[in-house]
Scaffold this motif. Structure first.
Motif, PDB file in Angstrom:
ATOM      1  N   VAL A   1      -8.538  -5.120   5.435  1.00  0.00           N
ATOM      2  CA  VAL A   1      -7.086  -5.315   5.364  1.00  0.00           C
ATOM      3  C   VAL A   1      -6.643  -5.392   3.912  1.00  0.00           C
ATOM      4  O   VAL A   1      -7.224  -6.131   3.121  1.00  0.00           O
ATOM      5  CB  VAL A   1      -6.673  -6.587   6.120  1.00  0.00           C
ATOM      6  CG1 VAL A   1      -5.242  -6.960   5.791  1.00  0.00           C
ATOM      7  CG2 VAL A   1      -6.830  -6.373   7.612  1.00  0.00           C
ATOM      8  N   TYR A   2      -5.649  -4.592   3.555  1.00  0.00           N
ATOM      9  CA  TYR A   2      -5.075  -4.715   2.220  1.00  0.00           C
ATOM     10  C   TYR A   2      -3.573  -4.658   2.313  1.00  0.00           C
ATOM     11  O   TYR A   2      -3.004  -4.232   3.323  1.00  0.00           O
ATOM     12  CB  TYR A   2      -5.623  -3.649   1.270  1.00  0.00           C
ATOM     13  CG  TYR A   2      -5.290  -2.228   1.652  1.00  0.00           C
ATOM     14  CD1 TYR A   2      -6.078  -1.525   2.553  1.00  0.00           C
ATOM     15  CD2 TYR A   2      -4.176  -1.587   1.100  1.00  0.00           C
ATOM     16  CE1 TYR A   2      -5.774  -0.214   2.902  1.00  0.00           C
ATOM     17  CE2 TYR A   2      -3.862  -0.287   1.442  1.00  0.00           C
ATOM     18  CZ  TYR A   2      -4.663   0.399   2.353  1.00  0.00           C
ATOM     19  OH  TYR A   2      -4.348   1.681   2.699  1.00  0.00           O
ATOM     20  N   LYS A   3      -2.932  -5.129   1.260  1.00  0.00           N
ATOM     21  CA  LYS A   3      -1.474  -5.177   1.253  1.00  0.00           C
ATOM     22  C   LYS A   3      -0.994  -5.012  -0.170  1.00  0.00           C
ATOM     23  O   LYS A   3      -1.465  -5.678  -1.083  1.00  0.00           O
ATOM     24  CB  LYS A   3      -1.014  -6.537   1.803  1.00  0.00           C
ATOM     25  CG  LYS A   3       0.451  -6.835   1.618  1.00  0.00           C
ATOM     26  CD  LYS A   3       1.269  -6.357   2.782  1.00  0.00           C
ATOM     27  CE  LYS A   3       2.753  -6.627   2.584  1.00  0.00           C
ATOM     28  NZ  LYS A   3       3.567  -5.913   3.581  1.00  0.00           N
ATOM     29  N   HIS A   4      -0.089  -4.062  -0.356  1.00  0.00           N
ATOM     30  CA  HIS A   4       0.546  -4.011  -1.673  1.00  0.00           C
ATOM     31  C   HIS A   4       2.046  -3.959  -1.524  1.00  0.00           C
ATOM     32  O   HIS A   4       2.582  -3.500  -0.524  1.00  0.00           O
ATOM     33  CB  HIS A   4       0.030  -2.851  -2.521  1.00  0.00           C
ATOM     34  CG  HIS A   4      -0.045  -1.555  -1.796  1.00  0.00           C
ATOM     35  ND1 HIS A   4       1.056  -0.823  -1.462  1.00  0.00           N
ATOM     36  CD2 HIS A   4      -1.118  -0.880  -1.313  1.00  0.00           C
ATOM     37  CE1 HIS A   4       0.689   0.261  -0.817  1.00  0.00           C
ATOM     38  NE2 HIS A   4      -0.633   0.258  -0.704  1.00  0.00           N
ATOM     39  N   LEU A   5       2.708  -4.489  -2.543  1.00  0.00           N
ATOM     40  CA  LEU A   5       4.157  -4.528  -2.544  1.00  0.00           C
ATOM     41  C   LEU A   5       4.567  -3.717  -3.756  1.00  0.00           C
ATOM     42  O   LEU A   5       4.332  -4.129  -4.888  1.00  0.00           O
ATOM     43  CB  LEU A   5       4.613  -5.988  -2.670  1.00  0.00           C
ATOM     44  CG  LEU A   5       6.024  -6.287  -2.217  1.00  0.00           C
ATOM     45  CD1 LEU A   5       6.165  -6.075  -0.720  1.00  0.00           C
ATOM     46  CD2 LEU A   5       6.386  -7.723  -2.562  1.00  0.00           C
ATOM     47  N   GLU A   6       5.159  -2.549  -3.502  1.00  0.00           N
ATOM     48  CA  GLU A   6       5.398  -1.602  -4.572  1.00  0.00           C
ATOM     49  C   GLU A   6       4.104  -1.398  -5.364  1.00  0.00           C
ATOM     50  O   GLU A   6       3.099  -1.004  -4.803  1.00  0.00           O
ATOM     51  CB  GLU A   6       6.565  -2.076  -5.461  1.00  0.00           C
ATOM     52  CG  GLU A   6       7.899  -1.705  -4.821  1.00  0.00           C
ATOM     53  CD  GLU A   6       9.012  -2.676  -5.134  1.00  0.00           C
ATOM     54  OE1 GLU A   6       8.991  -3.292  -6.208  1.00  0.00           O
ATOM     55  OE2 GLU A   6       9.920  -2.803  -4.291  1.00  0.00           O
ATOM     56  N   ARG A   7       4.070  -1.738  -6.673  1.00  0.00           N
ATOM     57  CA  ARG A   7       2.871  -1.481  -7.449  1.00  0.00           C
ATOM     58  C   ARG A   7       1.854  -2.615  -7.344  1.00  0.00           C
ATOM     59  O   ARG A   7       0.687  -2.478  -7.690  1.00  0.00           O
ATOM     60  CB  ARG A   7       3.257  -1.281  -8.944  1.00  0.00           C
ATOM     61  CG  ARG A   7       3.709   0.114  -9.234  1.00  0.00           C
ATOM     62  CD  ARG A   7       2.516   1.048  -9.110  1.00  0.00           C
ATOM     63  NE  ARG A   7       2.865   2.279  -8.414  1.00  0.00           N
ATOM     64  CZ  ARG A   7       3.213   3.407  -9.025  1.00  0.00           C
ATOM     65  NH1 ARG A   7       3.250   3.469 -10.318  1.00  0.00           N
ATOM     66  NH2 ARG A   7       3.504   4.466  -8.312  1.00  0.00           N
ATOM     67  N   LYS A   8       2.322  -3.767  -6.893  1.00  0.00           N
ATOM     68  CA  LYS A   8       1.496  -4.961  -6.992  1.00  0.00           C
ATOM     69  C   LYS A   8       0.532  -5.081  -5.812  1.00  0.00           C
ATOM     70  O   LYS A   8       0.926  -4.995  -4.658  1.00  0.00           O
ATOM     71  CB  LYS A   8       2.406  -6.194  -7.021  1.00  0.00           C
ATOM     72  CG  LYS A   8       1.778  -7.391  -7.660  1.00  0.00           C
ATOM     73  CD  LYS A   8       2.832  -8.484  -7.843  1.00  0.00           C
ATOM     74  CE  LYS A   8       2.271  -9.860  -7.647  1.00  0.00           C
ATOM     75  NZ  LYS A   8       1.194 -10.216  -8.544  1.00  0.00           N
ATOM     76  N   GLN A   9      -0.727  -5.227  -6.128  1.00  0.00           N
ATOM     77  CA  GLN A   9      -1.744  -5.371  -5.097  1.00  0.00           C
ATOM     78  C   GLN A   9      -1.853  -6.848  -4.720  1.00  0.00           C
ATOM     79  O   GLN A   9      -2.303  -7.663  -5.508  1.00  0.00           O
ATOM     80  CB  GLN A   9      -3.090  -4.850  -5.633  1.00  0.00           C
ATOM     81  CG  GLN A   9      -4.145  -4.638  -4.584  1.00  0.00           C
ATOM     82  CD  GLN A   9      -3.906  -3.348  -3.780  1.00  0.00           C
ATOM     83  OE1 GLN A   9      -3.162  -2.475  -4.197  1.00  0.00           O
ATOM     84  NE2 GLN A   9      -4.544  -3.242  -2.623  1.00  0.00           N
ATOM     85  N   LEU A  10      -1.413  -7.214  -3.528  1.00  0.00           N
ATOM     86  CA  LEU A  10      -1.448  -8.617  -3.125  1.00  0.00           C
ATOM     87  C   LEU A  10      -2.793  -8.961  -2.498  1.00  0.00           C
ATOM     88  O   LEU A  10      -3.285 -10.075  -2.614  1.00  0.00           O
ATOM     89  CB  LEU A  10      -0.335  -8.914  -2.111  1.00  0.00           C
ATOM     90  CG  LEU A  10       1.091  -8.702  -2.596  1.00  0.00           C
ATOM     91  CD1 LEU A  10       2.069  -8.920  -1.466  1.00  0.00           C
ATOM     92  CD2 LEU A  10       1.406  -9.641  -3.758  1.00  0.00           C
ATOM     93  N   LEU A  11      -3.356  -7.966  -1.817  1.00  0.00           N
ATOM     94  CA  LEU A  11      -4.600  -8.205  -1.099  1.00  0.00           C
ATOM     95  C   LEU A  11      -5.434  -6.934  -1.198  1.00  0.00           C
ATOM     96  O   LEU A  11      -4.979  -5.857  -0.826  1.00  0.00           O
ATOM     97  CB  LEU A  11      -4.248  -8.500   0.369  1.00  0.00           C
ATOM     98  CG  LEU A  11      -5.160  -9.391   1.189  1.00  0.00           C
ATOM     99  CD1 LEU A  11      -5.305 -10.758   0.536  1.00  0.00           C
ATOM    100  CD2 LEU A  11      -4.598  -9.544   2.593  1.00  0.00           C
ATOM    101  N   ASN A  12      -6.668  -7.055  -1.731  1.00  0.00           N
ATOM    102  CA  ASN A  12      -7.577  -5.907  -1.738  1.00  0.00           C
ATOM    103  C   ASN A  12      -8.328  -5.936  -0.425  1.00  0.00           C
ATOM    104  O   ASN A  12      -8.340  -6.943   0.261  1.00  0.00           O
ATOM    105  CB  ASN A  12      -8.560  -6.015  -2.892  1.00  0.00           C
ATOM    106  CG  ASN A  12      -7.837  -6.166  -4.209  1.00  0.00           C
ATOM    107  OD1 ASN A  12      -6.819  -5.524  -4.432  1.00  0.00           O
ATOM    108  ND2 ASN A  12      -8.348  -7.044  -5.065  1.00  0.00           N
ATOM    109  N   GLU A  13      -9.001  -4.847  -0.127  1.00  0.00           N
ATOM    110  CA  GLU A  13      -9.675  -4.751   1.167  1.00  0.00           C
ATOM    111  C   GLU A  13     -10.450  -6.013   1.524  1.00  0.00           C
ATOM    112  O   GLU A  13     -11.488  -6.295   0.966  1.00  0.00           O
ATOM    113  CB  GLU A  13     -10.626  -3.558   1.146  1.00  0.00           C
ATOM    114  CG  GLU A  13      -9.908  -2.291   0.724  1.00  0.00           C
ATOM    115  CD  GLU A  13     -10.225  -1.131   1.626  1.00  0.00           C
ATOM    116  OE1 GLU A  13     -11.224  -1.221   2.366  1.00  0.00           O
ATOM    117  OE2 GLU A  13      -9.457  -0.149   1.600  1.00  0.00           O
TER     118      GLU A  13
END
Lengths: 254, 346
Positions: A7-19
């Motif tokens: 699971v990963y999550k990014h908001l625009e350019r910002k990586q909030l959660l890597n795999e």
């Protein structure tokens, strides 16, 4: 119970959660710890369906949560947040009764069984005397207890806690976590909690997952995770680590 | 339970009050009719019951009661209910105590549509006398849609944004409206009068159309009381409790807006009802929407029928615009309740 894969999550350019991948077994109590911005709260938001992951899958009881409606998800997962319930002028009884909502259809009213469940939980959480009080007349700690009661009435399989003790005094911190612990033991509930306080995390969780910069750094018992080297690496701090005289677990002194 | 007992006591009381106010309103006017006659005329129009009523009144009395005052009083009740209920819903969904049924531009749109009809003398053939309400309704609904899609980012609508979008759209449509008014010489008075709200253009046929629409929507809305309560506790809490937040809000805004549109299209933009009535209800019974919604429906009806009675009798034979009366009566009463309230209630 809970399986998280890539699971990963990014908001625009910002990586909030890597795999991120991990799973939580049935009836376990797992603590998520890590510095601010590590991605703990993001993870909780993804599991509770408040936000959608940019990729990867989250499965609860073997089912991908994207296949579930908000209501269906709420039958399986309860969430306790740091803000808890707003101080809104509605009675404790009515607030707790809202926990039955996911089990009712749109036109269905609360029945005898629902009311009975609320009565039981009010008794169990020691809120029976507060039942007619309005939420806006209660203290933050009392409201958090109402939030737990509401979550219990929801009869979930998985309980997520996002720093539920942030605004509470030590009395209520213990009170809230003891309540959760009793509940977990009674109904073999699975619990995933984000905690800032490492001492509380060591005391209340079977296992800890340490996160930093959107990734999992380490998973293990409090013994394995809370070490001088780890605190230095992740928190850039070097507090004293001592043993709890009674529980024989690591505790930190700032 | 506390809620149920409040409803069991207050609903029949309020309904009785409404019936008293309505029949009182029918008795008053340039030709006064006593209230027994009023009720007997009404009963004589109802099948089955009418066999026990002996018509011993003049034809003119029947015309006054049944054709002139009755439709107006009934429309007052319908419009008052709709606006008060819509106001309560808007306040709950937007979590803003200042919200009223017109905050998202429904009334500006409707007023613009109505002004166009008056200024251009439009009469869409097959719509006949319904041209005005239908055009007003469509324009009102159109401006709501405009506001909603302006405020939408991705598939989320933030409540602060939607209020801002409402302000923007209202300002723009307000300008269009002023332009039409500036250009419409002879029709200006009619437009202004319509905008201030009035029930004087009532016909039975309007009620036949508007009543079912508003009644159905009101009933559906009542089922959303639980969701409104949960939204009041916070967006995230509502989500965690199983409420599909954006979908529920969308439905509620549509329901409230259709209701507002239907009401405004027949009576013009009558202000203050939708703001004040739900607040009065809230101050008295608390913040639970399972009480606020049904009590606002009846409260709104009583308020508007009462206000309209003032509007047409106090300076008779002149009629004061209804919007003026609602603000005149509503504002001081609201101020009194607000000063008396001991604690935060919203």
């Amino acid at each position: 119970m809970l399986t998280i894969s890539n699971v990963y999550k990014h908001l625009e350019r910002k990586q909030l959660l890597n795999e991120v991948s991990f799973n939580v077994g049935n009836g376990r109590c797992v603590g998520l710890i890590g510095p601010n911005g590590a991605g703990k709260s993001t993870l909780v938001k993804l599991i509770s369906g408040l936000e959608e992951p940019s990729g990867g899958t989250i499965k609860i009881m073997g089912k991908d949560i994207r296949q579930w409606s908000v209501k269906k998800l709420a039958q399986k997962v309860s969430v306790l947040t740091q803000d808890g319930l707003s101080p809104y002028p509605i009675s404790v009884f009515d607030a707790v009764l809202m926990g039955r909502y996911p089990h009712l259809s749109f036109f269905q009213r609360e029945g005898k069984r629902d009311i009975q469940r609320v009565e039981e939980v009010l008794e169990f959480t020691g809120l029976a005397d507060f039942r007619d009080q309005m939420l806006d007349t209660l203290s933050g700690g009392e409201r958090q207890r109402v939030a737990i009661a509401k979550a219990m009435v929801q009869e979930p399989e998985l309980l997520l806690l996002d720093e539920p003790t942030t605004y509470l005094d030590i009395g209520y911190q213990m009170n809230v976590l003891n309540l959760v612990k009793d509940w977990q033991e009674r109904e073999s509930l699975t619990v995933l909690m984000v905690l800032h306080d490492l001492n509380l995390a060591a005391q209340y969780c079977d296992e800890l997952i340490l996160m930093d910069e959107g990734s999992i750094v380490k998973r293990g018992t409090s013994e394995e995770v809370i070490s001088a080297q780890m605190l230095k690496e992740v928190y850039h701090a070097s507090p004293e680590i001592v043993r709890h005289p009674k529980l024989n677990i690591p505790q930190i002194l700032l | 339970m506390r809620n149920r007992s409040i409803l069991i006591i207050s609903l029949p009381l309020l309904i009785a009050t409404l019936l008293v106010v309505m029949s009182l309103s029918i008795t008053l006017g340039s030709a006064s009719v006593d209230w027994q006659t009023v009720w007997r005329v009404i009963f004589s129009k109802i099948t089955v019951i009418n066999q026990w009523v002996e018509p011993d009144w003049a034809d003119t009395t029947e015309t006054i009661v049944w054709d002139l005052r009755m439709p107006r009083v009934i429309q007052g009740a319908i419009v008052g209910s709709a606006l008060a209920l819509a106001g309560a819903i808007y306040q709950g969904v937007l979590r803003n105590p200042l919200a009223d049924p017109f905050i998202l531009g429904v009334s500006s749109g409707a007023s613009f549509g109505a002004a166009l009809v008056f200024a251009l003398g439009w009469q869409i053939m097959w719509l006949g006398q319904f041209t005005l309400p239908v055009v007003a309704f469509l324009f009102g609904f159109g401006s709501l849609m405009l506001v909603y899609f302006l405020a939408r980012v991705g598939n989320k609508v933030r409540m602060e944004t939607i209020i801002l979008a409402g302000v923007v759209v209202q300002a723009f449509i307000g300008a269009c409206l002023s332009l039409v008014m500036a250009l419409a010489n002879e029709q200006l008075q009619t437009i202004v009068f319509w905008m201030m709200g009035s029930l004087s253009l009532t016909e039975w046929s309007y009620n036949y159309v508007v009543f079912p629409i508003i009644a159905i929507i009101a009933i559906i809305s009542l089922f959303f009381a639980r969701e409104l309560n949960m939204l009041s506790l916070g967006e995230e809490i509502a989500h965690h409790s199983g409420v599909s937040v954006s979908r529920t809000r969308f439905y509620l805004l549509i329901l409230a807006s259709v209701m507002t549109g239907a009401a405004v299209s027949v009576s013009g933009a009558i202000g203050f009802v939708g703001l004040v009535v739900p607040h009065i209800v809230r101050l008295i019974v608390g913040a639970d929407y399972r009480l606020i919604l049904p009590l606002s429906i009846i409260g709104g009806a009583i308020f508007l029928v009462g206000a309209d009675t003032f509007a047409r009798t106090i300076l008779a034979p002149r009629e004061i615009p209804l919007g003026v009366v609602t603000a005149f009566l509503g504002a001081p009463f609201f101020a009194y309740l607000l000063r008396r309230a001991k604690r935060e209630y919203f």
